[in-house]
Write a protein that holds these residues in place. Sequence first.
Motif, PDB file in Angstrom:
ATOM      1  N   MET A   1      -3.916  -0.445   9.347  1.00 58.54           N
ATOM      2  CA  MET A   1      -4.082   0.093   8.167  1.00 58.54           C
ATOM      3  C   MET A   1      -4.464   1.444   8.114  1.00 58.54           C
ATOM      4  O   MET A   1      -3.930   2.444   7.609  1.00 58.54           O
ATOM      5  CB  MET A   1      -4.954  -0.808   7.352  1.00 58.54           C
ATOM      6  CG  MET A   1      -4.241  -2.214   6.770  1.00 58.54           C
ATOM      7  SD  MET A   1      -5.463  -3.147   5.937  1.00 58.54           S
ATOM      8  CE  MET A   1      -6.151  -1.904   4.538  1.00 58.54           C
ATOM      9  N   ASN A   2      -5.682   1.690   8.794  1.00 57.76           N
ATOM     10  CA  ASN A   2      -5.898   3.234   9.011  1.00 57.76           C
ATOM     11  C   ASN A   2      -5.327   4.093   9.734  1.00 57.76           C
ATOM     12  O   ASN A   2      -5.106   5.259   9.410  1.00 57.76           O
ATOM     13  CB  ASN A   2      -7.390   2.929  10.019  1.00 57.76           C
ATOM     14  CG  ASN A   2      -8.417   2.190   9.303  1.00 57.76           C
ATOM     15  OD1 ASN A   2      -8.455   1.975   7.927  1.00 57.76           O
ATOM     16  ND2 ASN A   2      -9.388   1.876   9.977  1.00 57.76           N
TER      17      ASN A   2
ATOM     18  N   LEU B   1       0.775  -1.246   0.224  1.00 59.45           N
ATOM     19  CA  LEU B   1      -0.062   0.016   0.115  1.00 59.45           C
ATOM     20  C   LEU B   1       0.884   1.358   0.163  1.00 59.45           C
ATOM     21  O   LEU B   1       0.545   2.289  -0.407  1.00 59.45           O
ATOM     22  CB  LEU B   1      -0.801   0.106   1.191  1.00 59.45           C
ATOM     23  CG  LEU B   1      -1.962  -1.002   1.178  1.00 59.45           C
ATOM     24  CD1 LEU B   1      -2.731  -1.117   2.494  1.00 59.45           C
ATOM     25  CD2 LEU B   1      -2.941  -0.928   0.042  1.00 59.45           C
TER      26      LEU B   1
ATOM     27  N   GLN C   1      -7.045  -4.172  10.395  1.00 64.31           N
ATOM     28  CA  GLN C   1      -7.517  -2.944   9.616  1.00 64.31           C
ATOM     29  C   GLN C   1      -7.286  -1.470  10.410  1.00 64.31           C
ATOM     30  O   GLN C   1      -7.214  -0.612   9.756  1.00 64.31           O
ATOM     31  CB  GLN C   1      -9.151  -3.202   9.384  1.00 64.31           C
ATOM     32  CG  GLN C   1      -9.432  -4.358   8.246  1.00 64.31           C
ATOM     33  CD  GLN C   1     -10.879  -4.613   8.515  1.00 64.31           C
ATOM     34  OE1 GLN C   1     -11.694  -3.725   7.925  1.00 64.31           O
ATOM     35  NE2 GLN C   1     -11.354  -5.570   8.755  1.00 64.31           N
TER      36      GLN C   1
ATOM     37  N   PHE D   1      -4.305   4.258   5.344  1.00 64.86           N
ATOM     38  CA  PHE D   1      -5.074   3.201   4.314  1.00 64.86           C
ATOM     39  C   PHE D   1      -6.343   2.819   4.980  1.00 64.86           C
ATOM     40  O   PHE D   1      -6.764   2.472   5.774  1.00 64.86           O
ATOM     41  CB  PHE D   1      -4.191   2.022   3.991  1.00 64.86           C
ATOM     42  CG  PHE D   1      -2.595   2.403   3.615  1.00 64.86           C
ATOM     43  CD1 PHE D   1      -2.546   3.046   2.523  1.00 64.86           C
ATOM     44  CD2 PHE D   1      -1.706   2.212   4.369  1.00 64.86           C
ATOM     45  CE1 PHE D   1      -1.173   3.570   1.861  1.00 64.86           C
ATOM     46  CE2 PHE D   1      -0.184   2.592   4.104  1.00 64.86           C
ATOM     47  CZ  PHE D   1      -0.136   3.262   2.846  1.00 64.86           C
ATOM     48  N   TYR D   2      -7.341   2.825   3.766  1.00 66.18           N
ATOM     49  CA  TYR D   2      -8.634   2.461   4.277  1.00 66.18           C
ATOM     50  C   TYR D   2      -9.398   1.472   3.195  1.00 66.18           C
ATOM     51  O   TYR D   2      -9.240   1.695   2.057  1.00 66.18           O
ATOM     52  CB  TYR D   2      -9.589   3.750   4.381  1.00 66.18           C
ATOM     53  CG  TYR D   2      -8.896   4.696   5.199  1.00 66.18           C
ATOM     54  CD1 TYR D   2      -9.152   4.925   6.422  1.00 66.18           C
ATOM     55  CD2 TYR D   2      -8.158   5.800   4.668  1.00 66.18           C
ATOM     56  CE1 TYR D   2      -8.743   5.766   7.406  1.00 66.18           C
ATOM     57  CE2 TYR D   2      -7.493   7.098   5.410  1.00 66.18           C
ATOM     58  CZ  TYR D   2      -7.793   6.928   6.771  1.00 66.18           C
ATOM     59  OH  TYR D   2      -7.145   7.943   7.684  1.00 66.18           O
ATOM     60  N   LEU D   3     -10.267   0.522   3.921  1.00 73.37           N
ATOM     61  CA  LEU D   3     -11.096  -0.331   3.047  1.00 73.37           C
ATOM     62  C   LEU D   3     -12.252   0.317   2.513  1.00 73.37           C
ATOM     63  O   LEU D   3     -12.997   0.924   3.173  1.00 73.37           O
ATOM     64  CB  LEU D   3     -11.442  -1.569   3.957  1.00 73.37           C
ATOM     65  CG  LEU D   3     -12.339  -2.618   3.471  1.00 73.37           C
ATOM     66  CD1 LEU D   3     -11.544  -3.290   2.155  1.00 73.37           C
ATOM     67  CD2 LEU D   3     -12.651  -3.530   4.350  1.00 73.37           C
ATOM     68  N   ASN D   4     -12.239   0.408   1.192  1.00 76.25           N
ATOM     69  CA  ASN D   4     -13.280   1.071   0.679  1.00 76.25           C
ATOM     70  C   ASN D   4     -14.364   0.265   0.036  1.00 76.25           C
ATOM     71  O   ASN D   4     -15.651   0.631  -0.211  1.00 76.25           O
ATOM     72  CB  ASN D   4     -12.845   1.976  -0.671  1.00 76.25           C
ATOM     73  CG  ASN D   4     -11.714   3.170  -0.263  1.00 76.25           C
ATOM     74  OD1 ASN D   4     -11.167   3.569  -1.083  1.00 76.25           O
ATOM     75  ND2 ASN D   4     -11.734   3.515   1.175  1.00 76.25           N
TER      76      ASN D   4
ATOM     77  N   LEU E   1     -10.693  -7.231  -1.731  1.00 74.77           N
ATOM     78  CA  LEU E   1     -10.625  -5.913  -0.975  1.00 74.77           C
ATOM     79  C   LEU E   1     -10.509  -4.798  -1.992  1.00 74.77           C
ATOM     80  O   LEU E   1      -9.613  -5.052  -2.719  1.00 74.77           O
ATOM     81  CB  LEU E   1      -9.593  -5.918  -0.068  1.00 74.77           C
ATOM     82  CG  LEU E   1      -9.940  -7.038   1.255  1.00 74.77           C
ATOM     83  CD1 LEU E   1      -8.842  -6.813   2.112  1.00 74.77           C
ATOM     84  CD2 LEU E   1     -11.142  -7.037   1.688  1.00 74.77           C
TER      85      LEU E   1
ATOM     86  N   VAL F   1      -8.836  -1.128  -1.531  1.00 72.50           N
ATOM     87  CA  VAL F   1      -8.158  -0.295  -0.577  1.00 72.50           C
ATOM     88  C   VAL F   1      -7.621   1.113  -1.170  1.00 72.50           C
ATOM     89  O   VAL F   1      -7.099   0.847  -2.317  1.00 72.50           O
ATOM     90  CB  VAL F   1      -7.066  -0.863   0.162  1.00 72.50           C
ATOM     91  CG1 VAL F   1      -6.710  -0.154   1.373  1.00 72.50           C
ATOM     92  CG2 VAL F   1      -7.524  -2.307   0.939  1.00 72.50           C
ATOM     93  N   SER F   2      -7.659   2.272  -0.440  1.00 70.56           N
ATOM     94  CA  SER F   2      -7.246   3.470  -0.978  1.00 70.56           C
ATOM     95  C   SER F   2      -6.639   4.416  -0.033  1.00 70.56           C
ATOM     96  O   SER F   2      -6.766   3.679   1.407  1.00 70.56           O
ATOM     97  CB  SER F   2      -8.356   4.180  -1.853  1.00 70.56           C
ATOM     98  OG  SER F   2      -8.990   4.895  -0.980  1.00 70.56           O
TER      99      SER F   2
ATOM    100  N   TYR G   1      -5.560   2.583  -6.258  1.00 70.92           N
ATOM    101  CA  TYR G   1      -6.440   1.605  -5.596  1.00 70.92           C
ATOM    102  C   TYR G   1      -5.535   0.504  -5.510  1.00 70.92           C
ATOM    103  O   TYR G   1      -4.916   0.091  -6.369  1.00 70.92           O
ATOM    104  CB  TYR G   1      -7.748   1.318  -6.400  1.00 70.92           C
ATOM    105  CG  TYR G   1      -8.738   2.492  -6.293  1.00 70.92           C
ATOM    106  CD1 TYR G   1      -9.788   2.605  -5.120  1.00 70.92           C
ATOM    107  CD2 TYR G   1      -8.710   3.379  -7.323  1.00 70.92           C
ATOM    108  CE1 TYR G   1     -10.510   3.618  -5.064  1.00 70.92           C
ATOM    109  CE2 TYR G   1      -9.633   4.513  -7.178  1.00 70.92           C
ATOM    110  CZ  TYR G   1     -10.653   4.721  -6.225  1.00 70.92           C
ATOM    111  OH  TYR G   1     -11.608   5.905  -6.103  1.00 70.92           O
TER     112      TYR G   1
END
Length: 542
Positions: A130-131, A100, A127, A135-138, A159, A161-162, A108
Amino acid sequence: MKSDTITKDDTTNTFALEFFKAISAKKLLYLRYSEFNVFSGFTKLNPTILSAFNMPLNEEKYDLIVGDFPIGMKQFNWETPDKKINIRGRHNWVMLFQSLFNLADRGYGVFVVEPSFLFSIAGIKFQNEMNNAGFYLNAVMNTPEKILHPYTSVQPIILIVSRNFAEKLYVAELIDQSETKDIASNFINGVDTHNLSTGLFTVRADFKSFYQYKTSKQVESLESYYKSYNRYTLMSVALEINSVRSNGSFVDKDNSIYIPKIGTSRVVSRLTDTTLKHQNYFQVVLRSDIVKSDYASLFFSSALGQLILSGLVSQTFIPHINKDEIADALIAIPSLDEQESIIVTYKNLSDLKLAVDEFGKELALNPTSSSKINAQLGNMLDALGVLTEADRIRALIREGETKKIEFKQTLASSKVDNRNEYPVLKTIVAFLNTEGGSLLVGVSDNNEVRGLDEEINKFPKKRDGFLLHFKNLLKDRIGEQYYPYIDYELIDLDSSPILIVDCKKSRIPCYLDQKDFFVRTNPATDKLEGPKLVEYVKQHFV
């Protein structure tokens, strides 16, 4: 074992390629770490390809990173030289996290992982890490069933992610390749179709898994039909949830159910009815002031109950249910009096089945008994038929629109198209041209039973007039030759008349008004023309 021999279903690959087009990606990184080959099409796009573990960070930035990772890997710890990052998780999750940092600001990442990434304690913790790193799960996509069969029973998820946080999570099921373009486009453009088959947006904290989402919606629907039903979790109605060690035995306790940890054995309400060793069950002692154990066992034997239990099975290489998942299982519970009525009815049906089985054994030798009981059997079958049909329709509505189920609020649409019954008729044609299906007229897109009283009352003979009008529509605009493939009737649901049209797969192509050809996708109706029509007819009708 070569990678191109593993994944036969190309739906996930098609979706990822459509997503690549939708975001107009210029720079692509393909992480080909597994042999599952779910993103095989990316090798033709001249991407940067990495296939070695422990990818080092670098300065390169990519519009799209596609990660085909192994699943179910062991725990792995990654710490950067400056010690600013120290993260632990499954090795495939850590590789995802590492990649990421190579995302462009508006880029993405599309990754395949096991479902436990979403709902397990370790997955939720990962998760959050990651946040914290920005980085976030979209979005989350469910892959087709058995996509990795026979190599593993795990049904992975995809998944997206962006670097951008989104208030709501986009979720969809990748079932049909023809829908993948729309799913990708709907995500990019923020279009909510309110349907898993074409994509919807949901509150992030409410979404734990696809099974949980679908069962929750069905329980909501059940509550709307039967106002006395209330939704509970087993934890909220249980006094105890017990298990025993290997070769151990349960102490028999009143008002208990026994839920198997593995496999498809029945949930039973008596210890003497268990068929597995006690170590393979959970004993759930229920609050007698809320739920009867006999009712609970019947609920978990229903189609909805089975779906709920299937959703609890951990997506690991040895599918099983754990205690926390049992505690979170949903159950819809009516009043105690209604529970007792359901229990008595089930017992009577069971007794009737046994009696009919015994009678069937002697039927050839007792013609006199046969003539005496025949009329009574007819009455019983009529009663059971009404019950079954109404409940079948309710079950279809709870399931929602699919490739084989469609809802229309009215027969006569308010839209100005060919003629105002066009939407209903083109759906029937599409069912005939595909694999068949059921159309419910009088039900809205959001699964509400509206009924057809207003339309029916416009005809002089009410229901008979309405049905004659519908028959004439079929005759004039579809054709009498398709009558053998179409069954229809009006059924009352809570005093609201619903038209149900059951269609079988036709052996010959069907055209609306002798010119328009439709097929059923998931859950839409598409018109085919030109070469696509010719090729479809050639392959489908043999």
